[in-house]
Design a protein around this motif. Structure first.
Motif, PDB file in Angstrom:
ATOM      1  N   GLU A  47       0.738  -1.341  -0.161  1.00  0.00           N
ATOM      2  CA  GLU A  47       0.069   0.122  -0.029  1.00  0.00           C
ATOM      3  C   GLU A  47       0.811   1.272  -0.010  1.00  0.00           C
ATOM      4  OE1 GLU A  47      -3.795   2.073   2.750  1.00  0.00           O
ATOM      5  OE2 GLU A  47      -2.835  -0.068   3.078  1.00  0.00           O
ATOM      6  N   ASP A  48       2.082   1.280   0.819  1.00  0.00           N
ATOM      7  CA  ASP A  48       2.849   2.349   0.912  1.00  0.00           C
ATOM      8  C   ASP A  48       3.681   2.783  -0.334  1.00  0.00           C
ATOM      9  OD1 ASP A  48       3.896   4.300   2.709  1.00  0.00           O
ATOM     10  OD2 ASP A  48       5.793   3.302   1.947  1.00  0.00           O
ATOM     11  N   ILE A  49       3.956   1.423  -1.021  1.00  0.00           N
ATOM     12  CA  ILE A  49       4.731   1.309  -2.178  1.00  0.00           C
ATOM     13  C   ILE A  49       3.898   1.986  -3.290  1.00  0.00           C
ATOM     14  CG2 ILE A  49       5.815   0.200  -4.165  1.00  0.00           C
ATOM     15  CD1 ILE A  49       7.004  -1.642  -1.913  1.00  0.00           C
ATOM     16  N   LEU A  50       2.729   1.499  -3.473  1.00  0.00           N
ATOM     17  CA  LEU A  50       1.888   1.954  -4.511  1.00  0.00           C
ATOM     18  C   LEU A  50       1.666   3.516  -4.415  1.00  0.00           C
ATOM     19  CD1 LEU A  50      -0.453  -1.221  -5.007  1.00  0.00           C
ATOM     20  CD2 LEU A  50       1.542  -0.300  -6.390  1.00  0.00           C
ATOM     21  N   LYS A  51       1.275   3.804  -3.195  1.00  0.00           N
ATOM     22  CA  LYS A  51       1.071   5.601  -2.782  1.00  0.00           C
ATOM     23  C   LYS A  51       2.280   6.180  -3.551  1.00  0.00           C
ATOM     24  CE  LYS A  51      -1.962   5.341   1.084  1.00  0.00           C
ATOM     25  NZ  LYS A  51      -1.825   5.658   2.707  1.00  0.00           N
ATOM     26  N   ASN A  52       3.428   5.775  -3.415  1.00  0.00           N
ATOM     27  CA  ASN A  52       4.647   6.484  -3.909  1.00  0.00           C
ATOM     28  C   ASN A  52       4.620   6.424  -5.372  1.00  0.00           C
ATOM     29  OD1 ASN A  52       6.522   7.735  -1.720  1.00  0.00           O
ATOM     30  ND2 ASN A  52       6.015   5.688  -0.783  1.00  0.00           N
ATOM     31  N   ILE A  53       4.146   5.085  -6.145  1.00  0.00           N
ATOM     32  CA  ILE A  53       4.324   5.041  -7.472  1.00  0.00           C
ATOM     33  C   ILE A  53       3.271   6.182  -8.078  1.00  0.00           C
ATOM     34  CG2 ILE A  53       3.321   3.441  -9.261  1.00  0.00           C
ATOM     35  CD1 ILE A  53       5.836   2.913  -8.606  1.00  0.00           C
ATOM     36  N   ASP A  54       1.965   6.458  -7.365  1.00  0.00           N
ATOM     37  CA  ASP A  54       1.206   7.460  -7.544  1.00  0.00           C
ATOM     38  C   ASP A  54       1.805   8.760  -7.684  1.00  0.00           C
ATOM     39  OD1 ASP A  54      -0.828   5.566  -8.215  1.00  0.00           O
ATOM     40  OD2 ASP A  54      -1.794   5.767  -6.155  1.00  0.00           O
ATOM     41  N   SER A  55       2.591   8.975  -6.630  1.00  0.00           N
ATOM     42  CA  SER A  55       3.239  10.453  -6.561  1.00  0.00           C
ATOM     43  C   SER A  55       4.261  10.514  -7.679  1.00  0.00           C
ATOM     44  CB  SER A  55       3.859  10.330  -5.272  1.00  0.00           C
ATOM     45  OG  SER A  55       3.142  10.209  -3.907  1.00  0.00           O
ATOM     46  N   ILE A  56       4.775   9.450  -7.995  1.00  0.00           N
ATOM     47  CA  ILE A  56       5.594   9.616  -9.219  1.00  0.00           C
ATOM     48  C   ILE A  56       4.881   9.869 -10.566  1.00  0.00           C
ATOM     49  CG2 ILE A  56       7.380   8.383 -10.734  1.00  0.00           C
ATOM     50  CD1 ILE A  56       8.233   6.893  -8.265  1.00  0.00           C
ATOM     51  N   ALA A 107       3.472  -5.722  -8.668  1.00  0.00           N
ATOM     52  CA  ALA A 107       3.336  -5.339  -7.085  1.00  0.00           C
ATOM     53  C   ALA A 107       2.014  -6.246  -6.622  1.00  0.00           C
ATOM     54  CB  ALA A 107       3.487  -4.050  -6.776  1.00  0.00           C
ATOM     55  N   GLU A 108       0.979  -6.259  -7.559  1.00  0.00           N
ATOM     56  CA  GLU A 108      -0.380  -6.968  -7.086  1.00  0.00           C
ATOM     57  C   GLU A 108      -0.061  -8.591  -7.243  1.00  0.00           C
ATOM     58  OE1 GLU A 108      -2.785  -5.565  -5.967  1.00  0.00           O
ATOM     59  OE2 GLU A 108      -2.416  -3.545  -6.571  1.00  0.00           O
ATOM     60  N   SER A 109       0.891  -9.032  -7.472  1.00  0.00           N
ATOM     61  CA  SER A 109       1.393 -10.465  -7.379  1.00  0.00           C
ATOM     62  C   SER A 109       1.265 -10.969  -6.015  1.00  0.00           C
ATOM     63  CB  SER A 109       2.508 -10.870  -8.458  1.00  0.00           C
ATOM     64  OG  SER A 109       2.716 -12.258  -8.269  1.00  0.00           O
ATOM     65  N   GLU A 110       1.076 -12.309  -5.907  1.00  0.00           N
ATOM     66  CA  GLU A 110       1.282 -12.877  -4.497  1.00  0.00           C
ATOM     67  C   GLU A 110       2.587 -13.675  -4.334  1.00  0.00           C
ATOM     68  OE1 GLU A 110      -2.084 -15.129  -3.594  1.00  0.00           O
ATOM     69  OE2 GLU A 110      -3.687 -13.416  -3.633  1.00  0.00           O
ATOM     70  N   ASP A 111       3.288 -13.806  -5.584  1.00  0.00           N
ATOM     71  CA  ASP A 111       4.562 -14.364  -5.531  1.00  0.00           C
ATOM     72  C   ASP A 111       5.610 -13.720  -5.090  1.00  0.00           C
ATOM     73  OD1 ASP A 111       3.185 -16.721  -6.887  1.00  0.00           O
ATOM     74  OD2 ASP A 111       3.616 -15.436  -9.075  1.00  0.00           O
ATOM     75  N   ALA A 112       6.733 -14.080  -4.921  1.00  0.00           N
ATOM     76  CA  ALA A 112       7.861 -13.126  -4.600  1.00  0.00           C
ATOM     77  C   ALA A 112       8.571 -12.531  -5.725  1.00  0.00           C
ATOM     78  CB  ALA A 112       8.821 -14.433  -4.196  1.00  0.00           C
ATOM     79  N   VAL A 113       8.000 -11.161  -5.311  1.00  0.00           N
ATOM     80  CA  VAL A 113       8.224 -10.224  -6.379  1.00  0.00           C
ATOM     81  C   VAL A 113       9.494  -9.165  -6.182  1.00  0.00           C
ATOM     82  CG1 VAL A 113       6.007 -10.320  -7.106  1.00  0.00           C
ATOM     83  CG2 VAL A 113       6.596  -8.624  -5.442  1.00  0.00           C
ATOM     84  N   LEU A 157      10.905   7.594  -5.147  1.00  0.00           N
ATOM     85  CA  LEU A 157      11.135   6.314  -5.600  1.00  0.00           C
ATOM     86  C   LEU A 157      12.357   5.974  -4.532  1.00  0.00           C
ATOM     87  CD1 LEU A 157      12.070   4.404  -7.825  1.00  0.00           C
ATOM     88  CD2 LEU A 157      13.759   5.902  -8.659  1.00  0.00           C
ATOM     89  N   GLU A 158      13.002   6.909  -3.833  1.00  0.00           N
ATOM     90  CA  GLU A 158      14.099   6.457  -2.767  1.00  0.00           C
ATOM     91  C   GLU A 158      13.123   5.949  -1.594  1.00  0.00           C
ATOM     92  OE1 GLU A 158      17.299   5.691  -0.795  1.00  0.00           O
ATOM     93  OE2 GLU A 158      17.001   6.499  -2.811  1.00  0.00           O
ATOM     94  N   ASN A 159      11.856   6.396  -1.348  1.00  0.00           N
ATOM     95  CA  ASN A 159      10.867   5.715  -0.357  1.00  0.00           C
ATOM     96  C   ASN A 159      10.644   4.354  -0.697  1.00  0.00           C
ATOM     97  OD1 ASN A 159      10.923   8.178   1.240  1.00  0.00           O
ATOM     98  ND2 ASN A 159       9.076   8.858   0.220  1.00  0.00           N
TER      99      ASN A 159
END
Length: 288
Positions: free
Chosen positions: A154-163, A233-239, A277-279
């Motif tokens: 959730e936090d990563i995708l928020k930062n993707i939206d910021s980019i 990022a939505e995958s349940e595998d090791a990504v 991106l650093e986050n």
């Protein structure tokens, strides 16, 4: 998305055994499994490693097995030849020293090697006791990794939206590059030659600058990387490794856009993208 940080614990007590299984993990570039067992259970280590390695891709995983026998299967043997030898030596010692005290049983019990004990160590019995607890502890362990992984995603995708938001601003600004170069080049020529400006030279210089500082290709690639990142990022595998690679590619495109920037507002957008991106890269250090 799964976190590399997790914890699971399970214990059980029967009439014969007390047994506990603890599993914990932290982030690591590769899979590193540490097994901690009572010495007599060491032959079970390969099975435990196989259990973990078939379910975990990355991280330092520590497994602690604690077992205490509450009712031991102990057998005691009498070494008659050793006992007879001790008895003979004690008789001779008594004769030589003039001791008349008769030889008693407690004189012999303290002697080494007369009584020998063996414990029955049935590894299959132990494994049958360990395996269900290991599975239950691992379920708990997996649950904590999944919950933390969801929060991280959730936090990563928020930062993707910021980019993406900063990228949209840069796209709007890049459309003003031609007018910016036209105004700048014409102004420089007029400063040097006044009103006697050859239009063809002006247009040639503008075209040269547009080719040199165009960021269209970088913007297209960057949007493609962001789309792939969100999908993976939505995958349940090791990504974790895939996302880390994409983060490097995103960083490369943002850097190139920054190096070509001739406008303050575009540079400001690049700084915003780098910060987000650093986050993301910090969070990816804990993704399996």
């Amino acid at each position: 998305m799964i976190s590399m940080t997790g914890y699971g614990y399970c214990e059980e007590e029967t009439e014969k055994l007390y047994l506990s299984v603890e599993i914990k993990s932290v982030n690591n570039r590769y899979l590193d499994i540490q097994i901690n067992l009572p010495p007599f259970l060491n032959p079970l280590e390969p099975r435990l490693r196989e259990f973990i390695s078939s379910r975990v891709r990355r991280g330092r995983v520590e497994v602690y097995i604690r077992l205490r026998e509450l009712e031991e299967d102990l057998k005691v043997h009498l070494d008659q030849s050793v006992a007879a030898e001790y008895a003979e030596i004690l008789r001779r010692l008594a004769e030589q020293t003039g001791i008349t005290e008769p030889l008693r049983l407690d004189h012999l019990l303290g002697m080494e090697g007369i009584l020998k004990s063996t414990r029955s160590r049935d590894l299959e019995r132990y494994w049958e006791a360990v395996r269900p607890l290991l599975s239950r502890a691992f379920e708990d362990f997996s649950g904590t990794r999944s919950r933390e992984g969801e929060a991280t995603k959730e936090d990563i995708l928020k930062n993707i939206d910021s980019i993406r938001e900063a990228l949209s601003g840069v796209e709007v600004l890049k459309d003003d590059l031609e007018s910016y170069f036209t105004e700048t080049v014409r102004g420089k020529f007029q400063e040097v030659v006044g009103d006697q400006v050859e239009e063809s030279r002006v247009l040639t210089e503008i075209a040269s600058l547009m080719v040199k500082y165009s960021i269209n290709e970088e913007l297209v690639r960057l949007k493609g990387h962001l789309k792939s990142f969100s999908s993976i990022a939505e995958s349940e595998d090791a990504v974790g490794k895939k996302l880390d690679f994409l983060a490097q590619e995103i960083h490369r495109e943002i850097n190139t856009i920054g190096s070509k920037s001739v406008q303050y507002d575009i540079s400001s957008g690049v700084v915003s993208m780098k910060d987000a991106l650093e986050n993301i890269r910090e969070q990816l250090r804990n993704v399996e």
